[in-house]
Motif scaffolding. Structure first.
Motif, mmCIF file in Angstrom:
data_model
loop_
_atom_site.group_PDB
_atom_site.id
_atom_site.type_symbol
_atom_site.label_atom_id
_atom_site.label_comp_id
_atom_site.label_asym_id
_atom_site.label_seq_id
_atom_site.Cartn_x
_atom_site.Cartn_y
_atom_site.Cartn_z
ATOM 1 N N ARG A 54 -7.737 25.002 -2.071
ATOM 2 C CA ARG A 54 -7.811 26.158 -2.560
ATOM 3 C C ARG A 54 -6.352 26.820 -2.931
ATOM 4 N N GLY A 55 -6.527 28.004 -3.649
ATOM 5 C CA GLY A 55 -5.447 28.674 -4.139
ATOM 6 C C GLY A 55 -4.793 29.521 -2.902
ATOM 7 N N PRO A 56 -3.787 29.989 -2.899
ATOM 8 C CA PRO A 56 -3.180 30.989 -1.841
ATOM 9 C C PRO A 56 -4.015 32.246 -1.659
ATOM 10 N N GLY A 57 -3.836 33.081 -0.876
ATOM 11 C CA GLY A 57 -4.638 34.372 -0.620
ATOM 12 C C GLY A 57 -5.863 34.318 -0.558
ATOM 13 N N ARG A 58 -6.751 35.162 -1.269
ATOM 14 C CA ARG A 58 -8.032 35.264 -1.012
ATOM 15 C C ARG A 58 -8.813 34.659 -2.250
ATOM 16 N N GLY A 59 -10.005 34.295 -2.224
ATOM 17 C CA GLY A 59 -10.627 33.834 -3.250
ATOM 18 C C GLY A 59 -12.101 33.222 -2.787
ATOM 19 N N HIS A 60 -12.870 32.734 -3.860
ATOM 20 C CA HIS A 60 -14.103 32.252 -3.680
ATOM 21 C C HIS A 60 -14.685 31.264 -4.721
ATOM 22 N N ARG A 61 -15.564 30.411 -4.527
ATOM 23 C CA ARG A 61 -16.202 29.721 -5.843
ATOM 24 C C ARG A 61 -17.566 29.233 -5.360
ATOM 25 N N ALA A 62 -18.457 28.854 -6.353
ATOM 26 C CA ALA A 62 -19.550 28.327 -6.075
ATOM 27 C C ALA A 62 -19.396 26.659 -6.275
ATOM 28 N N VAL A 63 -19.904 25.950 -5.658
ATOM 29 C CA VAL A 63 -19.642 24.404 -5.665
ATOM 30 C C VAL A 63 -20.771 23.640 -5.999
ATOM 31 N N PRO A 64 -20.834 22.432 -6.688
ATOM 32 C CA PRO A 64 -21.930 21.647 -6.899
ATOM 33 C C PRO A 64 -22.761 21.612 -5.533
ATOM 34 N N HIS A 65 -24.136 21.633 -5.826
ATOM 35 C CA HIS A 65 -25.170 21.267 -4.627
ATOM 36 C C HIS A 65 -26.310 20.747 -5.313
ATOM 37 N N THR A 66 -27.031 19.784 -4.823
ATOM 38 C CA THR A 66 -28.305 19.090 -5.216
ATOM 39 C C THR A 66 -29.423 20.233 -5.690
ATOM 40 N N ALA A 67 -29.904 20.721 -4.816
ATOM 41 C CA ALA A 67 -31.026 21.754 -5.147
ATOM 42 C C ALA A 67 -30.724 23.074 -5.017
ATOM 43 N N ASP A 68 -29.968 23.845 -4.242
ATOM 44 C CA ASP A 68 -29.536 24.939 -3.685
ATOM 45 C C ASP A 68 -28.257 25.554 -4.298
ATOM 46 N N VAL A 69 -27.734 26.461 -3.903
ATOM 47 C CA VAL A 69 -26.266 26.773 -4.254
ATOM 48 C C VAL A 69 -25.379 26.844 -3.067
ATOM 49 N N ARG A 70 -24.383 26.380 -3.343
ATOM 50 C CA ARG A 70 -23.181 26.225 -2.174
ATOM 51 C C ARG A 70 -22.095 27.286 -2.617
ATOM 52 N N ILE A 71 -21.640 27.957 -1.648
ATOM 53 C CA ILE A 71 -20.292 28.850 -1.858
ATOM 54 C C ILE A 71 -19.205 28.577 -1.002
ATOM 55 N N GLU A 72 -18.015 28.762 -1.205
ATOM 56 C CA GLU A 72 -16.837 28.597 -0.447
ATOM 57 C C GLU A 72 -16.256 29.785 -0.558
#
Length: 142
Positions: free
Chosen positions: A3-21
């Motif tokens: 990840r980058g510095p500081g704060r952040g978020h993203r969606a990542v690939p997942h088979t059937a549902d949604v995954r966030i980080e």
């Protein structure tokens, strides 16, 4: 998780549902980023109009329970009140829980961009300190 510095978020690939980080220097910031990540998976709120403010408390629990409690509240408010948070201000309360304040907009003013989550999955839930600060990964059932 890279990840980058500081704060952040993203969606990542997942088979059937949604995954966030999400990540931030502190626990509360990480929870706030997770809220933004959740909303961005299914709605573009940039043109949603006027905001109202909502405040609620999540009772004390372990860190994972606190994160799930806040994310569940997003889904609950969407289903029962038809609102979505624009951002989140999360602070620790003296009793070990969290106090959350967020401006909300009417969901019907948002542009749909994905499937609306039905629940936060406990499977694969990760939330805690790492070498940079705090990070989490959450699967959303759609």
């Amino acid at each position: 998780m890279e990840r980058g510095p500081g704060r952040g978020h993203r969606a990542v690939p997942h088979t059937a549902d949604v995954r966030i980080e999400a990540w931030a220097p502190d626990r509360e910031g990480c929870v706030a980023e997770a809220v933004s990540a959740l909303v961005e998976t299914f709605a573009d709120i940039s043109g949603a109009g006027e905001c109202a403010e909502v405040t609620f408390d999540v009772p004390a629990g372990d860190d994972g329970d606190l994160l799930v409690g806040v994310l569940d509240e997003v889904i609950f408010r969407l289903e029962t009140e038809g609102v979505l948070p624009v951002a989140a201000n999360v602070t620790a309360d003296p009793g070990g829980g969290l106090r959350v304040r967020w401006p909300v907009v009417a969901a019907d003013g948002a542009e749909p961009v994905g499937a609306v989550p039905k629940a936060v999955s406990l499977h694969g839930l990760r939330f805690g300190r790492d070498e940079v600060g705090w990070s989490c990964a959450v699967t959303l059932d759609v």
